[in-house]
Design a protein around this motif. Sequence first.
Motif, PDB file in Angstrom:
ATOM      1  N   LEU A 325       0.843  -1.193   0.000  1.00  0.00           N
ATOM      2  CA  LEU A 325       0.000   0.000   0.000  1.00  0.00           C
ATOM      3  C   LEU A 325       0.879   1.244   0.000  1.00  0.00           C
ATOM      4  CD1 LEU A 325      -2.689  -0.966   2.683  1.00  0.00           C
ATOM      5  CD2 LEU A 325      -2.964  -0.987   0.195  1.00  0.00           C
ATOM      6  N   SER A 326       0.445   2.237  -0.757  1.00  0.00           N
ATOM      7  CA  SER A 326       1.175   3.491  -0.829  1.00  0.00           C
ATOM      8  C   SER A 326       0.203   4.652  -0.679  1.00  0.00           C
ATOM      9  CB  SER A 326       1.905   3.585  -2.175  1.00  0.00           C
ATOM     10  OG  SER A 326       2.645   4.790  -2.266  1.00  0.00           O
ATOM     11  N   PHE A 327       0.699   5.777  -0.199  1.00  0.00           N
ATOM     12  CA  PHE A 327      -0.134   6.979  -0.106  1.00  0.00           C
ATOM     13  C   PHE A 327       0.769   8.201  -0.034  1.00  0.00           C
ATOM     14  CE2 PHE A 327       0.341   5.135   4.128  1.00  0.00           C
ATOM     15  CZ  PHE A 327       0.892   6.185   4.853  1.00  0.00           C
ATOM     16  N   SER A 328       0.176   9.364  -0.295  1.00  0.00           N
ATOM     17  CA  SER A 328       0.914  10.628  -0.279  1.00  0.00           C
ATOM     18  C   SER A 328       0.889  11.246   1.108  1.00  0.00           C
ATOM     19  CB  SER A 328       0.307  11.620  -1.273  1.00  0.00           C
ATOM     20  OG  SER A 328       0.343  11.103  -2.587  1.00  0.00           O
ATOM     21  N   ASN A 329       1.973  11.939   1.446  1.00  0.00           N
ATOM     22  CA  ASN A 329       2.047  12.628   2.742  1.00  0.00           C
ATOM     23  C   ASN A 329       0.849  13.535   2.986  1.00  0.00           C
ATOM     24  OD1 ASN A 329       4.615  11.644   2.047  1.00  0.00           O
ATOM     25  ND2 ASN A 329       5.657  13.208   3.264  1.00  0.00           N
ATOM     26  N   GLU A 330       0.424  14.239   1.953  1.00  0.00           N
ATOM     27  CA  GLU A 330      -0.628  15.246   2.113  1.00  0.00           C
ATOM     28  C   GLU A 330      -1.973  14.636   2.494  1.00  0.00           C
ATOM     29  OE1 GLU A 330      -1.866  15.484  -2.631  1.00  0.00           O
ATOM     30  OE2 GLU A 330      -0.669  17.067  -1.701  1.00  0.00           O
ATOM     31  N   ASN A 331      -2.154  13.337   2.293  1.00  0.00           N
ATOM     32  CA  ASN A 331      -3.418  12.683   2.612  1.00  0.00           C
ATOM     33  C   ASN A 331      -3.422  12.010   3.979  1.00  0.00           C
ATOM     34  OD1 ASN A 331      -4.696  13.344   0.168  1.00  0.00           O
ATOM     35  ND2 ASN A 331      -3.680  11.639  -0.880  1.00  0.00           N
ATOM     36  N   LEU A 332      -2.334  12.131   4.732  1.00  0.00           N
ATOM     37  CA  LEU A 332      -2.256  11.529   6.054  1.00  0.00           C
ATOM     38  C   LEU A 332      -2.729  12.541   7.098  1.00  0.00           C
ATOM     39  CD1 LEU A 332      -1.309   8.859   7.379  1.00  0.00           C
ATOM     40  CD2 LEU A 332       0.870   9.983   7.842  1.00  0.00           C
ATOM     41  N   HIS A 333      -3.658  12.133   7.950  1.00  0.00           N
ATOM     42  CA  HIS A 333      -4.224  13.008   8.988  1.00  0.00           C
ATOM     43  C   HIS A 333      -3.689  12.582  10.348  1.00  0.00           C
ATOM     44  CE1 HIS A 333      -7.454  14.733   6.342  1.00  0.00           C
ATOM     45  NE2 HIS A 333      -7.202  13.608   5.696  1.00  0.00           N
ATOM     46  N   LEU A 334      -3.273  13.564  11.139  1.00  0.00           N
ATOM     47  CA  LEU A 334      -2.727  13.296  12.475  1.00  0.00           C
ATOM     48  C   LEU A 334      -3.708  13.758  13.548  1.00  0.00           C
ATOM     49  CD1 LEU A 334       0.964  14.499  12.030  1.00  0.00           C
ATOM     50  CD2 LEU A 334      -0.034  12.270  11.479  1.00  0.00           C
ATOM     51  N   PHE A 335      -3.859  12.948  14.607  1.00  0.00           N
ATOM     52  CA  PHE A 335      -4.754  13.267  15.724  1.00  0.00           C
ATOM     53  C   PHE A 335      -4.027  13.012  17.039  1.00  0.00           C
ATOM     54  CE2 PHE A 335      -7.299  11.809  12.136  1.00  0.00           C
ATOM     55  CZ  PHE A 335      -8.207  12.848  11.979  1.00  0.00           C
ATOM     56  N   ASP A 336      -4.326  13.826  18.052  1.00  0.00           N
ATOM     57  CA  ASP A 336      -3.677  13.652  19.343  1.00  0.00           C
ATOM     58  C   ASP A 336      -4.424  12.616  20.194  1.00  0.00           C
ATOM     59  OD1 ASP A 336      -5.920  14.906  20.415  1.00  0.00           O
ATOM     60  OD2 ASP A 336      -4.933  16.838  20.686  1.00  0.00           O
ATOM     61  N   ALA A 337      -4.028  12.479  21.442  1.00  0.00           N
ATOM     62  CA  ALA A 337      -4.611  11.451  22.303  1.00  0.00           C
ATOM     63  C   ALA A 337      -6.084  11.700  22.577  1.00  0.00           C
ATOM     64  CB  ALA A 337      -3.838  11.384  23.617  1.00  0.00           C
ATOM     65  N   ALA A 338      -6.536  12.944  22.495  1.00  0.00           N
ATOM     66  CA  ALA A 338      -7.954  13.268  22.698  1.00  0.00           C
ATOM     67  C   ALA A 338      -8.766  13.126  21.418  1.00  0.00           C
ATOM     68  CB  ALA A 338      -8.073  14.693  23.236  1.00  0.00           C
ATOM     69  N   GLY A 339      -8.108  12.744  20.322  1.00  0.00           N
ATOM     70  CA  GLY A 339      -8.801  12.589  19.052  1.00  0.00           C
ATOM     71  C   GLY A 339      -8.943  13.867  18.257  1.00  0.00           C
ATOM     72  N   LEU A 340      -8.275  14.947  18.681  1.00  0.00           N
ATOM     73  CA  LEU A 340      -8.344  16.216  17.966  1.00  0.00           C
ATOM     74  C   LEU A 340      -7.267  16.281  16.882  1.00  0.00           C
ATOM     75  CD1 LEU A 340      -8.781  18.644  20.999  1.00  0.00           C
ATOM     76  CD2 LEU A 340     -10.570  17.636  19.565  1.00  0.00           C
ATOM     77  N   ALA A 341      -7.629  16.906  15.753  1.00  0.00           N
ATOM     78  CA  ALA A 341      -6.692  17.017  14.645  1.00  0.00           C
ATOM     79  C   ALA A 341      -5.500  17.885  15.044  1.00  0.00           C
ATOM     80  CB  ALA A 341      -7.384  17.608  13.419  1.00  0.00           C
ATOM     81  N   ILE A 342      -4.312  17.429  14.678  1.00  0.00           N
ATOM     82  CA  ILE A 342      -3.093  18.215  14.918  1.00  0.00           C
ATOM     83  C   ILE A 342      -2.799  19.033  13.680  1.00  0.00           C
ATOM     84  CG2 ILE A 342      -0.635  18.101  15.444  1.00  0.00           C
ATOM     85  CD1 ILE A 342      -1.181  15.387  16.793  1.00  0.00           C
ATOM     86  N   GLN A 343      -2.513  18.344  12.599  1.00  0.00           N
ATOM     87  CA  GLN A 343      -2.255  18.998  11.314  1.00  0.00           C
ATOM     88  C   GLN A 343      -2.062  17.886  10.303  1.00  0.00           C
ATOM     89  OE1 GLN A 343       1.403  21.121  12.024  1.00  0.00           O
ATOM     90  NE2 GLN A 343       2.665  19.348  11.514  1.00  0.00           N
ATOM     91  N   ASN A 344      -2.203  18.233   9.051  1.00  0.00           N
ATOM     92  CA  ASN A 344      -1.849  17.286   7.998  1.00  0.00           C
ATOM     93  C   ASN A 344      -0.373  17.484   7.650  1.00  0.00           C
ATOM     94  OD1 ASN A 344      -4.465  16.498   8.042  1.00  0.00           O
ATOM     95  ND2 ASN A 344      -5.009  17.287   6.018  1.00  0.00           N
ATOM     96  N   LEU A 345       0.266  16.385   7.261  1.00  0.00           N
ATOM     97  CA  LEU A 345       1.676  16.475   6.914  1.00  0.00           C
ATOM     98  C   LEU A 345       1.869  17.297   5.658  1.00  0.00           C
ATOM     99  CD1 LEU A 345       2.745  12.801   7.634  1.00  0.00           C
ATOM    100  CD2 LEU A 345       3.232  14.800   9.014  1.00  0.00           C
TER     101      LEU A 345
END
Length: 345
Positions: A325-345
């Motif tokens: 499987l492959s994917f682009s950095n820009e499509n990866l979503h990051l979330f913290d321990a509370a489930g809140l979005a941090i930022q996209n790469l």
Amino acid sequence: MTSLALKNLKKSFGPVEVIRDVDLTIEDGEFIVFVGPSGCGKSTLLRMIAGLEDITSGELVIDGRTMNDVPASKRGVAMVFQSYALYPHLTVRDNMGFGLKVRKVKPDEMRQRVDEAAATLKLDALMQRYPRELSGGQRQRVAIGRAIVGHPQVFLFDEPLSNLDAELRVHMRAEIASLHNRLSNTMIYVTHDQIEAMTLADRIVVLRDGRIEQVGTPRELYASPANVFVAQFIGSPKMNIFPASGLAANLSGQDFDLKAADQLGIRPEHLQIVPQGEGLLQGRVSVSEYTGAGSLLHIDVEGAGTFLVVQEGQVAADHGEPIGLSFSNENLHLFDAAGLAIQNL
């Protein structure tokens, strides 16, 4: 056209609080969709706007006027319910004009309003029929017509398509969107179906447990979800969410910084299948679901769980087949321990 403001609205049934601190501004002519799982409070919130439920605290303002204590009939709103609620012994014309008759509107004006609504909804040829002689979609159009004739400032729709089959739902979605384009009234629409929300809304209000999780355009909610709940509720199939620690090992040596993230997400349509040994992740197909235009694959990745992957075309990977499987950095979503979005790469 009319604007609405919901200011710190709360609703309690005894000790149970079902609407919690809802703040929302709806602009003139907007098509707003309330969406969320069953029991999230979306229909209750709509009924509070309509005047069918009392407001425990907070303020509801319609067109600059506080409406908390104004009766439903005086708020300038019309509601279309999930149930058509048509009178079986009355014709289409009489059903549409019944509310006007109760309000003692003059017969000539009542006939004109009903005819105008019938032309808008293409019901002209059905005016002498009874509800039993109509299809589900036609009955729903009559219910909408009954709302239109009152010349409301705001239209409220409470899951109006839930009783229709799949084909009629698609047709009626287009009808409602077209109606909004023609009338330009402010419309608030409740549904648990995120596809309806995505296709109809100017802005979507995502609710959970009586609170607003995020407000934005369909594109904003899809591309930049505020938290894990919104990320998985908006989009079909839902976003893959996995512990960052599980994928960190698989992504070793790649240009990803996952240190700040507790969870990460990638949408099924943003994953590409590549030959085994290539790509960023290695897995094995556990389930392959043919969908017509393509297939939905369930791929087990050791240490990370099962990924959903959309594979377009008529040829799909087989059960048990090892793949990459492959994917682009820009499509990866990051979330913290509370489930809140941090930022996209």
